[in-house]
Every structure is written in structure tokens, then in C-alpha cells.
Enzyme design. Structure first.
Site, short mmCIF file in Angstrom:
data_model
loop_
_atom_site.label_atom_id
_atom_site.label_comp_id
_atom_site.label_asym_id
_atom_site.label_seq_id
_atom_site.Cartn_x
_atom_site.Cartn_y
_atom_site.Cartn_z
N HIS A 239 12.85 2.60 4.77
CA HIS A 239 14.09 3.05 4.13
C HIS A 239 14.70 4.14 4.99
O HIS A 239 14.06 4.67 5.91
CB HIS A 239 13.85 3.55 2.71
CG HIS A 239 12.96 4.76 2.63
ND1 HIS A 239 13.35 6.02 3.01
CD2 HIS A 239 11.66 4.89 2.22
CE1 HIS A 239 12.36 6.89 2.83
NE2 HIS A 239 11.31 6.22 2.36
N ASP A 366 -5.88 -2.16 -6.33
CA ASP A 366 -7.12 -1.64 -5.74
C ASP A 366 -7.56 -0.38 -6.48
O ASP A 366 -6.85 0.63 -6.49
CB ASP A 366 -6.88 -1.33 -4.26
CG ASP A 366 -8.18 -1.17 -3.49
OD1 ASP A 366 -8.89 -0.20 -3.75
OD2 ASP A 366 -8.45 -2.02 -2.63
N SER A 381 5.62 5.42 2.30
CA SER A 381 6.75 4.57 2.65
C SER A 381 6.58 4.05 4.07
O SER A 381 6.34 4.81 5.00
CB SER A 381 8.06 5.36 2.56
OG SER A 381 8.31 5.76 1.24
#
Length: 419
Positions: A239, A366, A381
Site C-alpha cells: 500500500h 495459525d 504490511s
């Protein structure tokens, strides 16, 4: 002969009108959901279900690009099977209602299979902006802000003063320090504006001011998404880096990515996003130079080749057509400094015929990662998403009210932005 063709055409028009009248029927909805564009890797095959009676034809490609093109009749229409050849190229598939009226066009692009080294490393990112970003204005004592009166506003970028490029806040202050009326060049979105501003004297500081607050740099940590061994390029974050006050995508004047160490974790919980707390090392540990900051991440060139011990030979790139709902993994780094694979599930895909963010929704499954971080946290990110032995995407954002879930972007869009 002419009359016969005219009759078939009229019949096709009548059928088309009937189908439009039944616009909410499942077959027509399925037809409308067909993609406008397809990307195929060399040697792969795909099927398109055309749920209207008709025939398909393909133009603009020889057997080296589309090695086979078959269609078989179904109870509703046709199933078209395309097999990509060994050469890159483009073709256009047109579907004609009753073999006469073109009702759907699909552009097909064939690309050779690409291999990337997946990332997962924690990286520090430091950017100097191109120009300075205006984040607000302030009066100078009793004098209204000269910049505000001239029309400069938050979100603008000041890129030139008189005939000199602006490289930072201190330098800009020096350029207007004499107090003379200055010619200011401002970038606002896609526009370039020119204004004249006369600085005002700040008696308390004994200096002339424009009456604006500006930002010229930013820094933080994120995750490397991929390294391209063919050209030394990299992608990270998934992003854009945006200004915290104005929300604009910060243009890169100069930027670098650096080795980073995760020193602590603020665990995410509903309503409170967590965070990987990291530290940068010195300039000697710069890994690469950032050249572009886009909606799909930051991109640039590495100083040295990058390796991933989990995938020493790299991974093939998965296209949108390869991604499916189901089990996957993300690669990321926590406090032990090791890239590890953690289980997740792709729970939703968004149909995107053009580059767009928020391509998929993933849920962390997980238990080790959930226990350590609560799910997806800031700093993760860019973490690569792996499915069926392919690199298919990167993590971008966390759901504020459910840190176990977040968004991912197709790796295809990141590669487009990197080109």
C-alpha cells in the site's frame, strides 16, 4: 440469401430483447460476471462459460500465443477452452449471440511464467518527499498566514521557490528568509499552481515566515514483498505511504529501505490495531533505494541480491486466475528475526479487471501467530501471501474490529505498479 441472413439477424434481436427482459435470470447474471480481461501464463489453460447461445471467435494471435482454442455446446451456451502458447502476446475473444451479435469481448494477454524471490523480511523505510507537504497554516502573531491568504492549503506540495527546487523545510525557510515577495510553485493533485506570497516577519523569532506547517520526510517499518532477480527490483508494503495529516500519497524525492529489527510487539485486539515495534540500523545497512511510492506499495532497486531460505529458488507468480478461496500462508518476521511461514485462509476474493486495492480478505489461522500478535498488525504490511506453491499477493491492512482478518492485494497489481 440476403433475406435469410436478415431473418436470422431479426431472430437474434428478438432473442436478445427477451434475454434483456429476463435480466435477473441466473444464466444472464453468470454471463455478465465474465471477465473483460484475462492474463494467462505460457502453457496454462482456462475455461470460460458463456451461458447464452452463440459462438466464440478469437483474433489477433497465432498458435505461438494461443496454442489451442476449443468450444463445446452446453445446455445454455458454450464452454470455451483456451490454452496459452509459449510466446507472449495478446488476443481478443469475441462471443456472438447466435453467432451474429457481438455481446462479449475478452482481451487475453499471454505472459511467460515469472519467478520472484518472496520477501517476508522486516525493513525500515525512510522517505524524503519531493518538495514539502503543507499540513496546516498558522498566523504569525497578529498577521494572518501569508500562505493561506495566497490560497495555499493543507495537502498542497511546495516544490519551488522562485527558481529553486525545494528539497526540505529548512532549505525552504532559507529561501524566503530575506522577506522579499516570493514566487511559489505548488502541486495540488494533478494541478501545478503558481502563486506570489510575501513572507511576514515573526518578531519573536526574528525571521520571515510563510505561515505554514510543512512535512518533508517520513519513516517507519514494513515488510518486503518480493525481490526480482531479473532486474534487481523490489516491492514492499502493498500500500502507499501517505501523509498522516492530509492523506496524500507522498511523492519520493529520495528514499531507502534498511535492515530492521523487530524489538517488541504490541498485540492487536478488537478496536485497537497492534504493531510491530522495530528499529533501523545505520546508513551502512541500506538494502536498496526507493524510486516510487504508489497505491500498491513502494518499489525500487536493491543494492545486493536478496535470498529467502524458505524458497531458495524463488516462487512462480500466481495471477488473479490462480488465486482461490482456501488455505494459504503468509511470510513475515517477528522478534526472533527469522522469516517464518504462518497459516492463513483466503476467505474472499474481489473480481478486479483493473488494478485496485483490497483484492482479497485473509484470515490468520495459525495459532502461533495469533498468540504472538493477535493476527495482522502494523508493520506486517507487505508480507507475501503464498498459495499452491505460488506467490499470489501481499498483506495490506488489518480489520480494526477483527485483527485476525485483513486485506491483501494481488501480486499482479504490485508487478504492474513496479513496471
Amino acid at each position: 440469401m440476403k433475406k435469410g441472413r436478415s431473418g436470422r439477424f431479426a431472430a437474434a434481436l428478438t432473442l436478445a430483447a427477451a434475454l434483456l427482459a429476463a435480466g435477473m435470470s441466473p444464466p444472464l447474471r453468470a454471463f455478465e460476471s465474465l471477465p473483460d480481461a484475462l492474463r494467462l501464463k505460457s502453457g496454462t489453460q482456462t475455461q470460460l462459460e458463456f451461458t447464452l447461445p452463440g459462438r466464440a471467435e478469437i483474433d489477433g494471435a497465432d498458435e505461438a500465443v494461443i496454442s489451442s482454442f476449443d468450444q463445446s455446446a452446453t445446455s445454455l451456451g458454450n464452454t470455451v477452452t483456451l490454452t496459452a502458447g509459449e510466446e507472449e502476446g495478446e488476443a481478443t475473444l469475441t462471443y456472438r449471440l447466435l453467432g451474429l451479435i457481438p455481446v462479449k469481448t475478452v482481451s487475453v494477454t499471454v505472459e511467460r511464467e515469472k519467478t520472484l524471490v518472496p520477501g517476508g523480511q522486516s525493513v525500515g523505510v525512510a522517505l524524503l518527499t519531493e518538495g514539502v507537504v503543507v499540513v496546516g497554516s498558522s498566523d504569525i502573531g497578529a498577521t494572518p498566514s501569508p500562505a493561506r491568504l495566497a490560497g495555499i492549503r493543507a495537502g498542497d506540495r511546495i516544490v519551488r521557490v522562485n527558481d529553486t527546487d525545494v528539497t526540505g523545510a529548512e532549505q525552504m525557510r532559507a529561501l524566503i528568509g530575506g522577506g522579499d515577495k516570493a514566487r511559489i510553485e505548488v502541486v495540488r493533485g494533478e494541478e501545478t499552481l503558481h502563486m506570489e506570497v510575501e513572507p511576514a516577519l515573526d518578531a519573536a523569532a526574528g525571521a520571515y515566515r510563510l505561515g505554514v506547517w510543512v512535512r518533508d520526510s517520513t519513516a517507519g517499518i514494513g515488510t518486503l514483498s518480493f525481490y526480482d532477480p531479473d532486474d534487481g527490483g523490489f516491492g514492499a508494503l502493498g500500500h502507499a505511504i501517505t501523509d498522516v495529516d492530509t492523506g496524500i500519497v507522498l511523492p519520493v524525492g529520495y528514499g531507502g529501505i534498511y535492515e530492521s529489527s523487530v524489538v517488541d510487539i504490541s498485540k492487536g485486539k478488537s478496536g485497537e490495531p497492534g504493531e510491530l515495534l522495530g528499529q533501523f540500523f545505520d546508513a551502512e545497512t541500506q538494502m536498496g533505494e526507493v524510486e516510487r511510492n504508489t497505491q500498491f506499495g513502494i518499489f525500487g532497486v536493491m543494492n545486493e541480491p536478496v535470498e529467502n531460505a524458505l524458497y531458495p529458488d524463488g516462487l512462480p507468480v500466481g495471477t488473479r486466475a490462480d488465486v482461490h478461496v482456501g488455505p494459504a500462508q503468509i511470510l513475515t518476521t517477528l522478534v526472533d528475526g527469522q522469516i517464518r511461514a504462518y497459516d492463513c485462509e483466503i476467505v474472499k476474493l474481489t473480481r478486479q479487471d483493473e488494478p485496485s486495492t483490497r483484492s482479497m480478505v485473509i484470515r490468520i489461522t495459525d495459532e502461533a501467530l495469533l498468540d504472538a500478535t493477535g493476527g495482522i498488525v502494523q508493520g506486517m504490511s507487505g508480507s507475501p501471501i503464498i498459495q499452491d506453491g505460488m506467490l499470489v499477493g501481499a498483506v495490506t491492512h488489518v480489520f480494526i474490529n477483527d485483527p485476525a482478518q485483513g486485506y491483501g492485494v494481488y501480486i499482479e497489481w504490485m508487478l504492474d505498479a513496479a513496471a
